[in-house]
Design an enzyme around this catalytic site. Structure first.
Site, PDB file in Angstrom:
ATOM      1  N   ASP A   9       0.844  -1.220   0.055  1.00 47.48           N
ATOM      2  CA  ASP A   9      -0.082  -0.205  -0.060  1.00 47.48           C
ATOM      3  C   ASP A   9       0.798   1.236   0.053  1.00 47.48           C
ATOM      4  OD1 ASP A   9       0.902   0.106   2.578  1.00 47.48           O
ATOM      5  OD2 ASP A   9      -1.137   0.236   3.280  1.00 47.48           O
ATOM      6  N   HIS A  10       0.348   2.392   0.015  1.00 42.47           N
ATOM      7  CA  HIS A  10       1.223   3.635   0.354  1.00 42.47           C
ATOM      8  C   HIS A  10       2.003   3.809   1.275  1.00 42.47           C
ATOM      9  CE1 HIS A  10      -2.363   3.879   2.896  1.00 42.47           C
ATOM     10  NE2 HIS A  10      -1.500   5.058   3.491  1.00 42.47           N
ATOM     11  N   CYS A  66       3.392  -3.200   4.059  1.00 45.13           N
ATOM     12  CA  CYS A  66       2.263  -1.902   4.408  1.00 45.13           C
ATOM     13  C   CYS A  66       3.030  -1.281   5.528  1.00 45.13           C
ATOM     14  CB  CYS A  66       0.855  -2.418   4.805  1.00 45.13           C
ATOM     15  SG  CYS A  66       0.922  -3.416   6.241  1.00 45.13           S
ATOM     16  N   GLY A  67       2.384  -0.545   6.499  1.00 41.54           N
ATOM     17  CA  GLY A  67       3.084   0.355   7.575  1.00 41.54           C
ATOM     18  C   GLY A  67       3.402  -0.652   8.623  1.00 41.54           C
ATOM     19  N   THR A  68       2.854  -1.494   8.944  1.00 40.14           N
ATOM     20  CA  THR A  68       2.970  -2.556   9.882  1.00 40.14           C
ATOM     21  C   THR A  68       3.502  -3.986   9.564  1.00 40.14           C
ATOM     22  OG1 THR A  68       0.931  -3.321  10.079  1.00 40.14           O
ATOM     23  CG2 THR A  68       1.451  -1.512  11.790  1.00 40.14           C
ATOM     24  N   GLY A  69       2.946  -4.294   8.486  1.00 42.55           N
ATOM     25  CA  GLY A  69       3.028  -5.430   7.494  1.00 42.55           C
ATOM     26  C   GLY A  69       2.087  -6.526   8.403  1.00 42.55           C
ATOM     27  N   HIS A  99       8.897 -24.100   9.292  1.00 45.83           N
ATOM     28  CA  HIS A  99       7.806 -24.996  10.196  1.00 45.83           C
ATOM     29  C   HIS A  99       6.355 -24.758   9.454  1.00 45.83           C
ATOM     30  CE1 HIS A  99      10.103 -25.692  14.111  1.00 45.83           C
ATOM     31  NE2 HIS A  99      10.738 -26.144  13.317  1.00 45.83           N
ATOM     32  N   ASN A 100       6.296 -23.549   9.010  1.00 48.56           N
ATOM     33  CA  ASN A 100       4.977 -22.983   8.250  1.00 48.56           C
ATOM     34  C   ASN A 100       4.945 -23.114   6.673  1.00 48.56           C
ATOM     35  OD1 ASN A 100       5.230 -20.249  10.566  1.00 48.56           O
ATOM     36  ND2 ASN A 100       4.256 -22.306  11.294  1.00 48.56           N
ATOM     37  N   ARG A 110       7.296   1.057   8.666  1.00 52.02           N
ATOM     38  CA  ARG A 110       7.167   1.734   9.845  1.00 52.02           C
ATOM     39  C   ARG A 110       7.949   0.971  10.969  1.00 52.02           C
ATOM     40  NH1 ARG A 110       1.219   4.049   8.694  1.00 52.02           N
ATOM     41  NH2 ARG A 110       1.697   5.402   6.993  1.00 52.02           N
ATOM     42  N   ARG A 134       5.296 -34.014  11.341  1.00 54.33           N
ATOM     43  CA  ARG A 134       4.311 -33.101  12.303  1.00 54.33           C
ATOM     44  C   ARG A 134       4.100 -31.720  11.497  1.00 54.33           C
ATOM     45  NH1 ARG A 134       9.529 -32.079  14.239  1.00 54.33           N
ATOM     46  NH2 ARG A 134       9.838 -30.327  15.285  1.00 54.33           N
ATOM     47  N   HIS A 135       4.997 -31.096  10.603  1.00 53.02           N
ATOM     48  CA  HIS A 135       4.898 -29.836  10.079  1.00 53.02           C
ATOM     49  C   HIS A 135       3.880 -29.998   8.781  1.00 53.02           C
ATOM     50  CE1 HIS A 135       7.738 -27.968  12.971  1.00 53.02           C
ATOM     51  NE2 HIS A 135       8.616 -28.666  12.346  1.00 53.02           N
ATOM     52  N   ARG A 138       0.405 -30.106  10.175  1.00 53.57           N
ATOM     53  CA  ARG A 138      -0.018 -28.996  10.790  1.00 53.57           C
ATOM     54  C   ARG A 138      -0.310 -27.852   9.443  1.00 53.57           C
ATOM     55  NH1 ARG A 138       4.581 -29.247  15.397  1.00 53.57           N
ATOM     56  NH2 ARG A 138       3.671 -30.788  16.673  1.00 53.57           N
TER      57      ARG A 138
HETATM   58  C1  RB5 Z   1      -1.765   2.883   6.525  1.00 54.26           C
HETATM   59  O1  RB5 Z   1      -1.805   4.227   7.148  1.00 54.26           O
HETATM   60  C2  RB5 Z   1      -1.498   1.676   7.431  1.00 54.26           C
HETATM   61  O2  RB5 Z   1      -2.575   1.620   8.199  1.00 54.26           O
HETATM   62  C3  RB5 Z   1      -1.371   0.339   6.748  1.00 54.26           C
HETATM   63  O3  RB5 Z   1      -0.264   0.567   5.839  1.00 54.26           O
HETATM   64  C4  RB5 Z   1      -0.821  -0.813   7.567  1.00 54.26           C
HETATM   65  O4  RB5 Z   1      -0.058  -0.542   8.482  1.00 54.26           O
HETATM   66  C5  RB5 Z   1      -2.135  -1.437   8.341  1.00 54.26           C
HETATM   67  O5  RB5 Z   1      -1.944  -2.610   8.903  1.00 54.26           O
END
Ligand code: RB5
Length: 150
Positions: A9-10, A66-69, A99-100, A110, A134-135, A138
């Site tokens: 995303d942005h 994204c910002g947090t992933g 494992h996954n 961020r 096991r993996h 799962r």
């Molecule tokens: C966008 O501002 C932010 O919310 C998005 O990139 C993401 O971090 C959401 O999980």
């Protein structure tokens, strides 16, 4: 087949661009599914475009930013056959492959800088699924959850 499809995303766009340079240096082929600017957009849409390449067999893995992933990983994990991991440390990057059998790496622009993100990406791409009874069981249960069988 592309090694990896890319989506962001942005907020994740600058990290995606930095990681493209890293992939080019490593001569790893990618397909960029956008977004292509820092104009506000919605991460679920980007997740879908990049993950569709994995499901279609056009890419082995997807990288989502994204910002947090986290948001983009939640969206990706709604798609059947996708096992997406939001990661910010070496151990998780390695073990989500071991494992996954994760097929999508999600990174937060961020949360991690481009240097750490590049190393997390390398670890993810260079680690094979460990397999073993096991993996395998799962990971198969995750597919059963998608079908409502468990
Ligand atoms: C966008 O501002 C932010 O919310 C998005 O990139 C993401 O971090 C959401 O999980």
């Amino acid at each position: 087949m592309y090694k990896i499809s890319l989506g962001a995303d942005h907020a994740g766009f600058p990290l995606k661009e930095a990681l493209k340079k890293h992939l080019e240096l490593k001569e790893i082929t990618y397909i960029d599914c956008g977004t292509f600017s820092e104009e506000s957009c919605d991460y679920a849409v980007s997740a879908k475009k990049a993950c569709e390449k994995v499901i279609a067999g056009e890419a082995e893995f997807a990288l989502l930013c994204c910002g947090t992933g986290v948001g983009i990983s939640i969206a990706a994990n709604k798609i059947g056959g996708i096992r997406a991991a939001a990661v910010s440390d070496y151990f998780s990057a390695k073990y989500t492959r071991l494992h996954n059998d994760a097929n999508v790496l999600c990174l937060g622009s961020r949360v991690v800088g481009a240097g750490l993100a590049s190393e997390l990406l390398d670890i993810f791409l260079n680690t094979e699924f460990e397999g073993g009874e096991r993996h395998i069981r799962r990971v198969a249960q995750i597919a059963e959850l998608e079908k409502g069988d468990i």
